[in-house]
Design an enzyme around this catalytic site. Structure first.
Site, PDB file in Angstrom:
ATOM      1  N   ASP A 115       0.668  -1.517  -0.075  1.00  0.00           N
ATOM      2  CA  ASP A 115       0.185  -0.183  -0.081  1.00  0.00           C
ATOM      3  C   ASP A 115       0.639   1.002   0.002  1.00  0.00           C
ATOM      4  O   ASP A 115       2.149   1.716   0.640  1.00  0.00           O
ATOM      5  CB  ASP A 115      -0.726  -0.420   1.132  1.00  0.00           C
ATOM      6  CG  ASP A 115      -1.972   1.265   1.134  1.00  0.00           C
ATOM      7  OD1 ASP A 115      -1.961   1.920   0.124  1.00  0.00           O
ATOM      8  OD2 ASP A 115      -2.073   1.458   2.369  1.00  0.00           O
ATOM      9  N   ALA A 130       2.408  -5.149   5.297  1.00  0.00           N
ATOM     10  CA  ALA A 130       1.411  -5.542   6.444  1.00  0.00           C
ATOM     11  C   ALA A 130      -0.205  -5.624   6.127  1.00  0.00           C
ATOM     12  O   ALA A 130      -0.816  -6.087   7.188  1.00  0.00           O
ATOM     13  CB  ALA A 130       1.583  -4.007   7.687  1.00  0.00           C
ATOM     14  N   ASP A 137       6.854   3.422   1.722  1.00  0.00           N
ATOM     15  CA  ASP A 137       6.046   4.384   1.945  1.00  0.00           C
ATOM     16  C   ASP A 137       5.736   5.384   3.347  1.00  0.00           C
ATOM     17  O   ASP A 137       5.505   5.998   3.870  1.00  0.00           O
ATOM     18  CB  ASP A 137       4.715   4.821   1.033  1.00  0.00           C
ATOM     19  CG  ASP A 137       3.916   4.316   1.547  1.00  0.00           C
ATOM     20  OD1 ASP A 137       3.819   3.181   2.157  1.00  0.00           O
ATOM     21  OD2 ASP A 137       2.650   4.812   1.921  1.00  0.00           O
TER      22      ASP A 137
END
Ligand code: B16
Ligand code: MG
Length: 223
Positions: free
Chosen positions: A11, A115, A170
């Site tokens: 993500d 995650a 990120d």
């Protein structure tokens, strides 16, 4: 050519699912009378589902029974999955596929280190699952980022020493996890946020093939 281990967060690196997490958490928070802003959503990046709900409850000064807590996590995930089910390859972030294909061509190890417990279905939806040699996601780890467990497991599965691994992340917690694992950390996002990373780029369009070749040939080092 040396084999390195290239580990990608999902993500915010491969796809922008943060916008779907935001919509689902906002719905959930509002349904229990808690406000939820895009700024607060920033603090949930790279954070597990359980920890995310704990934070939202803290912000709203709410406590719940364990049963209700689990029910709400389930509701949030159902809502999130309704967005994920609409995804296709057009949502892959710029130059990701080109980078993966370049590294595959150079016979490098490729892993996912996320995650998210939804990592595999998301990679399937955007047709990238087959490009990875190893997947480590929220179902496989007991300690969340900034603990390095997720990336160390990925290195082990790739059969590459941690010092020969490169992490694209990120989130601040993910960069810290990569640094603790003694891996080369490459931040994808803003310099002001990801300053602990060894190198920082806005996105993969800024990462050249010659930089990747320099990494493979040991010409790029931790700072
Ligand atoms: P799920 P990443 C993380 O993915 C997201 O950044 C974070 O916002 C989310 O709460 C977490 O996955 C758990 O996701 O609810 O799908 O298990 O950035 O580590 O790829
Ligand atoms: Mg991320």
């Amino acid at each position: 050519m040396t084999k390195k281990g290239f580990i990608f967060d999902l993500d915010g690196v491969i796809v922008d699912t943060a916008k779907y997490h935001f919509l689902a958490w906002k719905n959930l928070a509002n349904s229990i009378g808690v406000d939820f802003s895009e700024e607060q959503n920033e603090h949930l990046k790279g954070v597990s589902r359980k920890r995310s709900l704990e934070k939202i409850l803290d912000w709203g000064n709410k406590t719940l029974s364990e049963e209700e807590f689990n029910r709400l996590m389930g509701l949030k995930n159902e809502d999130y999955l309704s967005h994920i089910n609409q995804m296709d390859a057009s949502e892959i972030l710029p130059d990701i596929e080109k980078t993966l294909d370049f590294l595959i061509d150079k016979e490098q190890g490729l892993a996912l280190g996320s995650a998210s417990k939804n990592a595999k279905p998301i990679l399937k939806k955007v047709a990238l699952l087959h490009k990875f040699d190893a997947i480590v996601d929220g179902n496989d780890v007991s300690k969340a980022k900034p603990d390095p467990e997720v990336f160390l497991n990925a290195a082990k599965l790739l059969g590459v020493a941690p010092k020969d691994c490169i992490v694209f992340e990120d989130s601040v917690a993910g960069i810290q996890a990569a640094n603790t694992a003694h891996m080369l950390s490459i931040g994808i996002g803003q310099k002001s946020v990801l300053h602990e990373a060894d190198y920082i780029f806005n996105d993969f369009t800024e990462i050249s093939e010659s930089f990747l070749l320099d990494i493979i040939s040991n010409r790029v080092h931790k700072k």
